[in-house]
Design a protein around this motif. Sequence first.
Motif, PDB file in Angstrom:
ATOM      1  N   ASN A  30      64.722  70.612  75.889  1.00 59.81           N
ATOM      2  CA  ASN A  30      64.057  70.715  74.679  1.00 59.81           C
ATOM      3  C   ASN A  30      63.543  72.301  74.312  1.00 59.81           C
ATOM      4  O   ASN A  30      63.545  72.524  73.312  1.00 59.81           O
ATOM      5  CB  ASN A  30      62.677  69.991  74.955  1.00 59.81           C
ATOM      6  CG  ASN A  30      63.110  68.194  74.796  1.00 59.81           C
ATOM      7  OD1 ASN A  30      63.902  67.872  74.423  1.00 59.81           O
ATOM      8  ND2 ASN A  30      62.095  67.638  75.598  1.00 59.81           N
ATOM      9  N   GLY A  31      63.628  72.818  75.399  1.00 57.71           N
ATOM     10  CA  GLY A  31      62.998  74.127  75.135  1.00 57.71           C
ATOM     11  C   GLY A  31      64.092  75.038  74.506  1.00 57.71           C
ATOM     12  O   GLY A  31      63.858  75.981  73.499  1.00 57.71           O
ATOM     13  N   LYS A  33      66.269  74.296  72.372  1.00 60.68           N
ATOM     14  CA  LYS A  33      66.248  73.777  71.043  1.00 60.68           C
ATOM     15  C   LYS A  33      65.189  74.035  69.990  1.00 60.68           C
ATOM     16  O   LYS A  33      65.032  73.926  68.937  1.00 60.68           O
ATOM     17  CB  LYS A  33      67.088  72.420  70.805  1.00 60.68           C
ATOM     18  CG  LYS A  33      66.142  71.387  71.020  1.00 60.68           C
ATOM     19  CD  LYS A  33      66.972  70.003  70.913  1.00 60.68           C
ATOM     20  CE  LYS A  33      66.035  68.594  71.043  1.00 60.68           C
ATOM     21  NZ  LYS A  33      65.439  68.413  69.546  1.00 60.68           N
ATOM     22  N   TRP A  34      64.037  74.270  70.856  1.00 62.51           N
ATOM     23  CA  TRP A  34      62.723  74.155  69.954  1.00 62.51           C
ATOM     24  C   TRP A  34      62.705  75.282  68.897  1.00 62.51           C
ATOM     25  O   TRP A  34      62.403  74.730  67.726  1.00 62.51           O
ATOM     26  CB  TRP A  34      61.474  74.310  70.961  1.00 62.51           C
ATOM     27  CG  TRP A  34      60.123  73.972  70.225  1.00 62.51           C
ATOM     28  CD1 TRP A  34      59.677  72.693  70.291  1.00 62.51           C
ATOM     29  CD2 TRP A  34      59.261  74.636  69.225  1.00 62.51           C
ATOM     30  NE1 TRP A  34      58.681  72.685  69.440  1.00 62.51           N
ATOM     31  CE2 TRP A  34      58.369  73.891  69.078  1.00 62.51           C
ATOM     32  CE3 TRP A  34      59.432  75.921  68.925  1.00 62.51           C
ATOM     33  CZ2 TRP A  34      57.272  74.475  67.876  1.00 62.51           C
ATOM     34  CZ3 TRP A  34      58.594  76.627  67.970  1.00 62.51           C
ATOM     35  CH2 TRP A  34      57.470  75.635  67.754  1.00 62.51           C
ATOM     36  N   TYR A  35      62.817  76.211  69.125  1.00 63.74           N
ATOM     37  CA  TYR A  35      62.881  77.242  67.857  1.00 63.74           C
ATOM     38  C   TYR A  35      63.933  77.351  66.844  1.00 63.74           C
ATOM     39  O   TYR A  35      63.773  77.521  65.875  1.00 63.74           O
ATOM     40  CB  TYR A  35      63.035  78.781  68.562  1.00 63.74           C
ATOM     41  CG  TYR A  35      61.743  79.160  69.034  1.00 63.74           C
ATOM     42  CD1 TYR A  35      60.524  79.723  68.138  1.00 63.74           C
ATOM     43  CD2 TYR A  35      61.173  79.146  70.502  1.00 63.74           C
ATOM     44  CE1 TYR A  35      59.281  79.954  68.905  1.00 63.74           C
ATOM     45  CE2 TYR A  35      60.159  79.570  71.135  1.00 63.74           C
ATOM     46  CZ  TYR A  35      59.268  79.923  70.118  1.00 63.74           C
ATOM     47  OH  TYR A  35      57.858  80.223  70.727  1.00 63.74           O
ATOM     48  N   ASP A  37      65.022  74.246  65.917  1.00 64.36           N
ATOM     49  CA  ASP A  37      64.546  73.210  65.155  1.00 64.36           C
ATOM     50  C   ASP A  37      63.514  73.749  64.269  1.00 64.36           C
ATOM     51  O   ASP A  37      63.431  73.374  63.060  1.00 64.36           O
ATOM     52  CB  ASP A  37      64.081  71.879  65.842  1.00 64.36           C
ATOM     53  CG  ASP A  37      65.071  71.364  66.624  1.00 64.36           C
ATOM     54  OD1 ASP A  37      66.378  71.512  66.348  1.00 64.36           O
ATOM     55  OD2 ASP A  37      64.773  70.464  67.825  1.00 64.36           O
ATOM     56  N   TRP A  69      51.984  70.004  66.102  1.00 65.82           N
ATOM     57  CA  TRP A  69      53.164  70.561  65.437  1.00 65.82           C
ATOM     58  C   TRP A  69      53.405  69.573  64.169  1.00 65.82           C
ATOM     59  O   TRP A  69      53.491  70.280  63.196  1.00 65.82           O
ATOM     60  CB  TRP A  69      54.144  70.501  66.508  1.00 65.82           C
ATOM     61  CG  TRP A  69      55.438  71.107  65.746  1.00 65.82           C
ATOM     62  CD1 TRP A  69      56.663  70.189  65.523  1.00 65.82           C
ATOM     63  CD2 TRP A  69      55.760  72.305  65.507  1.00 65.82           C
ATOM     64  NE1 TRP A  69      57.605  70.857  65.131  1.00 65.82           N
ATOM     65  CE2 TRP A  69      56.920  72.270  64.741  1.00 65.82           C
ATOM     66  CE3 TRP A  69      54.964  73.537  65.132  1.00 65.82           C
ATOM     67  CZ2 TRP A  69      57.689  73.165  64.339  1.00 65.82           C
ATOM     68  CZ3 TRP A  69      55.727  74.551  64.481  1.00 65.82           C
ATOM     69  CH2 TRP A  69      56.957  74.406  64.185  1.00 65.82           C
ATOM     70  N   GLU A 179      63.915  81.261  73.676  1.00 67.01           N
ATOM     71  CA  GLU A 179      64.469  79.773  74.499  1.00 67.01           C
ATOM     72  C   GLU A 179      63.718  79.934  75.694  1.00 67.01           C
ATOM     73  O   GLU A 179      63.148  78.669  76.140  1.00 67.01           O
ATOM     74  CB  GLU A 179      65.734  79.902  74.627  1.00 67.01           C
ATOM     75  CG  GLU A 179      66.426  79.817  73.219  1.00 67.01           C
ATOM     76  CD  GLU A 179      68.012  79.930  73.233  1.00 67.01           C
ATOM     77  OE1 GLU A 179      68.842  79.239  72.508  1.00 67.01           O
ATOM     78  OE2 GLU A 179      68.577  80.697  74.224  1.00 67.01           O
ATOM     79  N   ALA A 182      60.066  79.063  75.543  1.00 67.98           N
ATOM     80  CA  ALA A 182      59.921  77.545  75.187  1.00 67.98           C
ATOM     81  C   ALA A 182      60.072  76.664  76.590  1.00 67.98           C
ATOM     82  O   ALA A 182      59.440  75.749  76.689  1.00 67.98           O
ATOM     83  CB  ALA A 182      60.701  77.090  74.032  1.00 67.98           C
ATOM     84  N   GLU A 186      57.461  74.170  78.061  1.00 63.67           N
ATOM     85  CA  GLU A 186      57.747  72.778  78.299  1.00 63.67           C
ATOM     86  C   GLU A 186      57.401  72.362  79.621  1.00 63.67           C
ATOM     87  O   GLU A 186      56.677  71.466  80.085  1.00 63.67           O
ATOM     88  CB  GLU A 186      59.172  72.361  78.087  1.00 63.67           C
ATOM     89  CG  GLU A 186      59.533  72.512  76.600  1.00 63.67           C
ATOM     90  CD  GLU A 186      59.295  71.122  75.861  1.00 63.67           C
ATOM     91  OE1 GLU A 186      59.071  70.023  76.661  1.00 63.67           O
ATOM     92  OE2 GLU A 186      59.319  71.038  74.689  1.00 63.67           O
TER      93      GLU A 186
END
Length: 192
Positions: A30-31, A33-35, A37, A69, A179, A182, A186
């Motif tokens: 998740n971390g 891909k967060w930025y 996304d 968010w 990344e 993030a 998480e």
Amino acid sequence: MKKLTRYQLNKISLNLNKWFNMATDEEIKNGRKWYADANQIIKDIANQFNTTEIIAASVLSALSPRNKWEQNIKDTIKVFQAIKDDKTAEQIKVCTFHTNKFKAFEIAKGNKTITKDSQKTFAFVNNIAHLDNNFVTIDVWHLRACFNKTMGSCGKLAYEQIQKLTIKKADKLGLKGYEYQAIIWESIRNKF
């Protein structure tokens, strides 16, 4: 907070290691891909309203305090749609502070920008608008990871030192600084 000592930076580095090593596979995924996304969302908003990614990211950032968010994204679109429809800030509701709503309108109209003087916000905008690895968003969660306690802010010099350290640690792991941040976010958000 003044400039951090070598001892303090070493302790921060160990604390970041701890939180990174506690991250689950899911939190790492998740971390990472967060930025990316967030960047795609910003590109979509910029295209939809014929603006730049930096302006779209700045509006989103202005609306982010105390805003979840998904709602933040909706509110960003609402601001751009209101301007397109010739509405004023007073004519719409968003889920953050009134001053931030007015700031977002001014940014969307091109009358205001987020500058380097606002380190965290400037970093966040550049991270989501351009996936810029020269910046790290050092928010309250990253500071909690760094110092193992709740802190509001850290000062300009300490921010720069923590940002540089975070990017260096990310590079060693083959990650971008944002990344790594993030993933830490998480991890600590789920365990602190």
